[in-house]
Scaffold this motif. Structure first.
Motif, short mmCIF file in Angstrom:
data_model
loop_
_atom_site.label_atom_id
_atom_site.label_comp_id
_atom_site.label_asym_id
_atom_site.label_seq_id
_atom_site.Cartn_x
_atom_site.Cartn_y
_atom_site.Cartn_z
N HIS A 315 0.84 -1.19 0.00
CA HIS A 315 0.00 0.00 0.00
C HIS A 315 0.88 1.26 0.00
O HIS A 315 2.07 1.21 0.32
CB HIS A 315 -0.93 0.00 1.21
CG HIS A 315 -0.22 0.06 2.53
ND1 HIS A 315 0.50 -1.00 3.06
CD2 HIS A 315 -0.09 1.07 3.43
CE1 HIS A 315 1.01 -0.65 4.21
NE2 HIS A 315 0.68 0.60 4.47
N SER A 337 -5.01 2.92 1.36
CA SER A 337 -3.88 3.38 0.57
C SER A 337 -4.20 4.75 0.01
O SER A 337 -5.37 5.12 -0.15
CB SER A 337 -3.57 2.40 -0.56
OG SER A 337 -2.45 2.80 -1.31
N ASN A 339 -3.89 5.78 -2.93
CA ASN A 339 -4.39 5.74 -4.31
C ASN A 339 -5.81 5.19 -4.35
O ASN A 339 -6.26 4.68 -5.37
CB ASN A 339 -3.47 4.91 -5.21
CG ASN A 339 -3.34 3.46 -4.72
OD1 ASN A 339 -3.89 3.11 -3.67
ND2 ASN A 339 -2.62 2.65 -5.47
N ALA A 340 -6.52 5.29 -3.21
CA ALA A 340 -7.92 4.88 -3.07
C ALA A 340 -8.10 3.38 -3.12
O ALA A 340 -9.22 2.90 -3.32
CB ALA A 340 -8.81 5.56 -4.11
N GLU A 341 -7.04 2.61 -2.91
CA GLU A 341 -7.17 1.16 -2.82
C GLU A 341 -7.34 0.73 -1.37
O GLU A 341 -6.94 1.44 -0.45
CB GLU A 341 -5.94 0.47 -3.41
CG GLU A 341 -5.88 0.50 -4.93
CD GLU A 341 -4.72 -0.32 -5.46
OE1 GLU A 341 -4.94 -1.08 -6.44
OE2 GLU A 341 -3.60 -0.20 -4.93
N ARG A 354 -6.11 -6.74 -2.92
CA ARG A 354 -6.39 -5.31 -2.98
C ARG A 354 -7.64 -5.05 -3.81
O ARG A 354 -8.02 -5.86 -4.66
CB ARG A 354 -5.21 -4.55 -3.57
CG ARG A 354 -4.89 -4.90 -5.01
CD ARG A 354 -3.68 -4.15 -5.52
NE ARG A 354 -2.44 -4.59 -4.89
CZ ARG A 354 -1.27 -4.03 -5.12
NH1 ARG A 354 -1.17 -2.97 -5.94
NH2 ARG A 354 -0.19 -4.49 -4.55
N LYS A 356 -9.79 -1.54 -5.63
CA LYS A 356 -10.00 -0.12 -5.86
C LYS A 356 -11.40 0.05 -6.42
O LYS A 356 -11.72 -0.47 -7.49
CB LYS A 356 -8.97 0.43 -6.85
CG LYS A 356 -9.05 1.95 -7.01
CD LYS A 356 -7.90 2.46 -7.85
CE LYS A 356 -7.86 3.99 -7.90
NZ LYS A 356 -6.69 4.49 -8.64
N PHE A 360 -13.37 5.28 -8.63
CA PHE A 360 -12.12 6.03 -8.56
C PHE A 360 -11.17 5.72 -9.71
O PHE A 360 -10.13 6.37 -9.84
CB PHE A 360 -11.40 5.72 -7.24
CG PHE A 360 -12.16 6.13 -6.01
CD1 PHE A 360 -12.62 7.44 -5.86
CD2 PHE A 360 -12.43 5.22 -5.01
CE1 PHE A 360 -13.32 7.82 -4.73
CE2 PHE A 360 -13.13 5.59 -3.87
CZ PHE A 360 -13.58 6.89 -3.74
N GLU A 361 -11.51 4.75 -10.54
CA GLU A 361 -10.59 4.33 -11.61
C GLU A 361 -10.28 5.47 -12.58
O GLU A 361 -9.15 5.65 -13.00
CB GLU A 361 -11.18 3.14 -12.36
CG GLU A 361 -11.24 1.86 -11.54
CD GLU A 361 -9.88 1.26 -11.29
OE1 GLU A 361 -8.90 1.75 -11.88
OE2 GLU A 361 -9.79 0.31 -10.49
N CYS A 369 -8.08 6.27 0.79
CA CYS A 369 -8.88 5.59 1.80
C CYS A 369 -8.52 6.17 3.16
O CYS A 369 -7.34 6.32 3.48
CB CYS A 369 -8.61 4.09 1.76
SG CYS A 369 -9.49 3.14 3.02
N PHE A 388 -13.61 6.83 2.36
CA PHE A 388 -12.74 7.45 1.38
C PHE A 388 -12.80 8.98 1.49
O PHE A 388 -13.72 9.54 2.09
CB PHE A 388 -13.11 7.00 -0.03
CG PHE A 388 -12.89 5.53 -0.25
CD1 PHE A 388 -11.68 5.05 -0.70
CD2 PHE A 388 -13.90 4.62 0.04
CE1 PHE A 388 -11.46 3.70 -0.88
CE2 PHE A 388 -13.71 3.25 -0.14
CZ PHE A 388 -12.48 2.80 -0.60
#
Length: 399
Positions: A315, A337, A339-341, A354, A356, A360-361, A369, A388
């Protein structure tokens, strides 16, 4: 714990008016806010409250959670992954949820954050009715940084806020049962209840101390963590579910600590291994303390041997509070994480699972998060809730 830019300020003591997270919320209470301080709880739905069994029951609920994983959800060598069950609509960047926790039976989920609200959700409604609307909302006068369910009295939560106040709330009625500032106005980063001694709790603050409260909400012990003269912020605290005298602590000095409240003048052990400020401390089992830090690492420490048992990487975490939650059944460890994971690590394997969220992609914004919470053990599939930076919540199952 709140997601924020304040990690860079943990040891600097930043007080800039431009630092929206580090500055304490100075509330000039208006008339509505004065009402909120008295306790204002909004009932948004007509669910049946059954506190005898500690649950909120939707009409369609049959009494059983999903049983996709008969073994109880260990992260073994089989192929597994997260599946998003439901998510709430995004809100605003000022609506970040800083704390997220299921009550002891796993039926209710509570969140608290910078929107100054405690929101309560029904796990059964989320999983069986695809309904993620909060069933109760309590409004506070200050930004909230942490939340914990009272494990001795059902339906009560305690929250820590940016003004150093610890408040206990009855989530059904909205009444404030207790409110006290024992940290001299310094932000409370974390609160934790004992599962063995009814009503006893701990609060950790940026004043460099952990306060231990008894069942009558008197501070009976105060732990000064690390160098007392430095007043390094204490970012996380948990009372061991297996030993009410053992306290796990994470600190801005990059260390984690284990204290025995019967002799709080010195730590039982200092765990050194993180390269940057530690953010969370959680007991995975009687002999394992798990800590996270903003060096993008999670470490499982063997308490008896006083050494690292396992280090988890994958992460991204170098700025914000991204949450940490453990599930003893299956040895599961989850964190967020930047990066929104959402990540899940296991004590019995070396890789991670993991997820996501699809929303958020394609986003050009730097979402992250901010909090995670495992549902306490239920026969069947493990359930993980996460918050988030856009103000939304997601609920995942580990299939």
């Amino acid at each position: 714990m709140c997601s924020s830019d304040s990690y860079d300020c943990l040891q600097k003591g930043c007080d800039s008016n431009q630092c929206g997270y580090c500055q304490r919320a100075s509330i000039q209470a208006s008339a509505p806010e004065q009402e909120d301080r008295e306790g204002l709880m909004t009932s948004l739905r007509g669910d049946v409250w059954d506190w005898h069994s500690s649950r909120v029951v939707p009409d369609s609920f049959n009494g059983n959670f999903p049983r996709h994983v008969a073994s109880g959800g260990s992260l073994d060598s089989r192929r597994c992954g997260f599946q998003e069950v439901l998510h709430t609509p995004p809100s605003t960047a000022t609506d970040i949820e800083c704390g997220l926790e299921f009550e002891e039976q796993g039926w209710l989920l509570a969140s608290a954050g910078v929107s100054k609200q405690v929101r309560v959700y029904s796990a059964a409604s989320i999983l069986f009715e695809n309904d993620a609307r909060p069933i109760r909302v309590h409004r506070s006068a200050s930004k909230l940084s942490s939340i914990a369910w009272n494990t001795g009295r059902r339906g009560l939560v305690s929250v820590g806020d940016y003004d150093g106040v610890v408040t206990e709330i009855d989530v059904e009625s909205g009444h404030i049962l207790f409110e006290c500032d024992e940290h001299s106005g310094h932000r409370v980063w974390s609160v934790s209840y004992s599962r063995m001694e009814q009503g006893c709790m701990a609060s950790a603050s940026e004043d460099g101390t952990v306060a231990i409260w008894d069942h009558s909400k008197r501070v009976v012990t105060r732990i000064r963590v690390g160098d007392p003269s430095a007043k390094i912020p204490v970012t996380g605290v948990e009372i061991s579910p297996w030993n009410s005298h053992m306290i796990g602590i994470s600190s801005g000095d990059c260390n984690a600590y284990l204290y025995d409240t019967r002799n709080a003048s010195r730590p039982v052990h200092v765990f050194r291994g993180h390269r940057r400020p530690a953010s969370y401390a959680r007991f995975l089992d009687r002999n394992t303390l798990v800590t996270a830090a903003i060096d993008s690492s999670v470490i499982a420490w063997n308490i008896e041997r006083e050494e690292k048992e396992k280090v988890f990487h994958g992460h991204n975490n170098d700025k914000h509070f991204v949450g940490l939650s453990v599930r003893s059944e299956g040895g599961l460890i989850s964190c967020g994480s930047e990066n929104a994971e959402v990540f899940c690590y296991g004590m019995n394997r070396n890789d991670s699972v993991r997820m996501k969220p699809s929303r958020f992609e394609a986003s050009s914004q730097n979402h992250f998060c901010s909090a995670v919470a495992w549902q306490p053990f239920q026969p069947g599939v493990p359930v993980l809730a996460s918050a988030f930076s856009d103000g939304s919540l997601s609920v995942f199952t580990l299939d």
